[in-house]
Motif scaffolding. Structure first.
Motif, PDB file in Angstrom:
ATOM      1  N   SER A 124     -12.687   2.558  -0.433  1.00 10.75           N
ATOM      2  CA  SER A 124     -12.218   2.486  -1.811  1.00 10.75           C
ATOM      3  C   SER A 124     -12.575   1.142  -2.434  1.00 10.75           C
ATOM      4  O   SER A 124     -12.686   0.135  -1.756  1.00 10.75           O
ATOM      5  CB  SER A 124     -10.703   2.693  -1.825  1.00 10.75           C
ATOM      6  N   GLN A 125     -12.761   1.140  -3.742  1.00  5.98           N
ATOM      7  CA  GLN A 125     -13.076  -0.099  -4.471  1.00  5.98           C
ATOM      8  C   GLN A 125     -11.953  -0.453  -5.441  1.00  5.98           C
ATOM      9  O   GLN A 125     -11.815  -1.603  -5.830  1.00  5.98           O
ATOM     10  CB  GLN A 125     -14.360   0.103  -5.287  1.00  5.98           C
ATOM     11  N   ASP A 126     -11.202   0.554  -5.849  1.00  2.00           N
ATOM     12  CA  ASP A 126     -10.134   0.340  -6.840  1.00  2.00           C
ATOM     13  C   ASP A 126      -8.844   0.902  -6.277  1.00  2.00           C
ATOM     14  O   ASP A 126      -8.660   2.105  -6.179  1.00  2.00           O
ATOM     15  CB  ASP A 126     -10.503   1.032  -8.150  1.00  2.00           C
ATOM     16  N   MET A 127      -7.971  -0.021  -5.890  1.00  3.20           N
ATOM     17  CA  MET A 127      -6.830   0.410  -5.101  1.00  3.20           C
ATOM     18  C   MET A 127      -5.583  -0.385  -5.499  1.00  3.20           C
ATOM     19  O   MET A 127      -5.652  -1.568  -5.812  1.00  3.20           O
ATOM     20  CB  MET A 127      -7.187   0.111  -3.642  1.00  3.20           C
ATOM     21  N   LEU A 128      -4.486   0.319  -5.511  1.00  2.00           N
ATOM     22  CA  LEU A 128      -3.192  -0.333  -5.723  1.00  2.00           C
ATOM     23  C   LEU A 128      -2.397  -0.179  -4.427  1.00  2.00           C
ATOM     24  O   LEU A 128      -2.295   0.924  -3.889  1.00  2.00           O
ATOM     25  CB  LEU A 128      -2.459   0.351  -6.882  1.00  2.00           C
ATOM     26  N   VAL A 129      -1.873  -1.302  -3.913  1.00  2.00           N
ATOM     27  CA  VAL A 129      -1.089  -1.269  -2.684  1.00  2.00           C
ATOM     28  C   VAL A 129       0.334  -1.666  -3.041  1.00  2.00           C
ATOM     29  O   VAL A 129       0.544  -2.702  -3.676  1.00  2.00           O
ATOM     30  CB  VAL A 129      -1.661  -2.256  -1.644  1.00  2.00           C
ATOM     31  N   VAL A 130       1.300  -0.845  -2.669  1.00  2.00           N
ATOM     32  CA  VAL A 130       2.706  -1.155  -2.935  1.00  2.00           C
ATOM     33  C   VAL A 130       3.452  -1.186  -1.605  1.00  2.00           C
ATOM     34  O   VAL A 130       3.408  -0.213  -0.846  1.00  2.00           O
ATOM     35  CB  VAL A 130       3.341  -0.113  -3.884  1.00  2.00           C
ATOM     36  N   PHE A 131       4.094  -2.313  -1.327  1.00  2.00           N
ATOM     37  CA  PHE A 131       4.881  -2.439  -0.105  1.00  2.00           C
ATOM     38  C   PHE A 131       6.350  -2.608  -0.476  1.00  2.00           C
ATOM     39  O   PHE A 131       6.682  -3.436  -1.323  1.00  2.00           O
ATOM     40  CB  PHE A 131       4.450  -3.669   0.699  1.00  2.00           C
ATOM     41  N   VAL A 132       7.199  -1.819   0.163  1.00  4.34           N
ATOM     42  CA  VAL A 132       8.636  -2.022   0.015  1.00  4.34           C
ATOM     43  C   VAL A 132       9.187  -2.307   1.405  1.00  4.34           C
ATOM     44  O   VAL A 132       9.240  -1.429   2.265  1.00  4.34           O
ATOM     45  CB  VAL A 132       9.334  -0.795  -0.607  1.00  4.34           C
ATOM     46  N   GLY A 133       9.531  -3.567   1.628  1.00  4.35           N
ATOM     47  CA  GLY A 133      10.173  -3.966   2.871  1.00  4.35           C
ATOM     48  C   GLY A 133      11.455  -4.663   2.480  1.00  4.35           C
ATOM     49  O   GLY A 133      12.216  -4.137   1.664  1.00  4.35           O
TER      50      GLY A 133
END
Ligand SMILES: [Zn+2]
Length: 310
Positions: A124-133
């Protein structure tokens, strides 16, 4: 050439020698006993030396992932809430101690980079990463590059405001998303419910012991029909899902990667985020959007920090 990645957490420093494709060759973990900058530098040096010895290979550069706000060029940690630090030149201190250039990056940016090259973001080249810790964070990859912003703090999803003047957040401000949906605050809100005496399922699940509350307690109490727990949980889920959906509308990523301990252990919350994105992001922005779970678990920051210095 393999590189060294270091993940500086609140209680441990982990180090790993990582090959070109993000595979761990050797790793080590040392507890942080002394939390002053010099003490932490020594702990990191110990973890680094253990990993390098175990790997037995010549080494290229070194990257460090740390929680907090980091000045992107100087490697100065302007705010590191886990360690109670302000304006610590960690990059320079480690460069001196390890005798090689060290780059310090935000832990979420490192984790996103790890997922992009060795995990759920591959290809992938266009990515959103969301982390909930314990907190809530995101990182944005656009055109294959990390978006860091003018001051290096772009993507701070946890600190967008969802209730003006609302709950106090760990960052000191009021009404942040993290104050409602971050793991620490899910626990804090569930403890408030228990103390109020108005949440029978929470009391039953924990035997009345606030120390046994986790984010999973809140999800289970809500799903068992506890009204007060259900309200807190529904609010957290809705704020989180709406925030992610709006970010999808803004950024039009090809892939959305969801990770972090809370989303891993609370399947109901994970499902609500996905449903929220499908319902509330604009139709055109989510066309073709792939939603995936992070694959590298606790190693994402370690691997990403090593790959970022290649
Ligand atoms: Zn905040």
């Amino acid at each position: 050439m393999p590189t060294l990645g270091i993940d500086l957490g609140g209680t441990f420093a982990r180090a790993a020698v990582v090959d070109e494709v993000g595979k761990l060759i050797a790793s080590s973990k040392v507890a942080l006993v002394e939390r002053s900058p010099s003490g932490v530098v020594e702990t990191i040096a110990q973890a680094a030396s253990d990993a390098v010895m175990a790997a037995g290979v010549p080494l290229g550069a070194c990257g460090v992932a740390a929680a907090g706000q980091i000045h992107k060029d100087s490697g100065v940690l302007s705010v590191a809430p886990n360690l109670g630090w302000r304006n610590v030149p960690l990059g320079a201190l480690l460069t001196d101690r390890l005798g090689q250039p060290v780059r310090v990056v935000n832990d979420l940016a490192a984790a996103a980079w790890g997922e992009l090259h060795a995990g759920a973001g591959r290809g992938s080249q266009d990515m959103l990463v969301v982390f909930v810790g314990s907190g809530v964070g995101s990182a944005i990859i656009a055109g294959g590059r990390l978006v860091d912003g003018g001051g290096g703090v772009a993507g701070e999803l946890g600190h967008i405001k969802v209730v003006p003047g609302g709950r106090r957040c760990g960052c000191g401000e009021l009404g942040c998303l993290e104050a409602y949906a971050g793991g620490h605050n899910l626990i804090a809100q569930t403890r408030e419910l228990l103390a109020s005496g108005g949440a029978p399922e929470v009391a039953r699940l924990t035997g009345g012991d606030p120390a046994r509350i986790t984010p999973v307690t809140l999800e289970q109490a809500a799903e068992a029909g506890d009204v007060a727990a259900g309200e807190v949980y529904a609010r957290a889920a809705q704020f989180l899902a709406l925030a992610v959906a709006n970010q999808v509308t803004m950024l039009n990523p090809a892939r959305l990667v969801l990770g972090g301990g809370v989303l891993r252990h609370c399947p109901g919350l994970r499902r609500r985020v996905e449903e929220g994105v499908r319902a509330w992001s604009s139709t055109t922005s989510r066309e073709g959007l792939l939603i995936a779970d992070a694959e590298l678990g606790d190693d994402s920051g370690l691997i990403g920090a090593a790959l970022l210095v290649k």
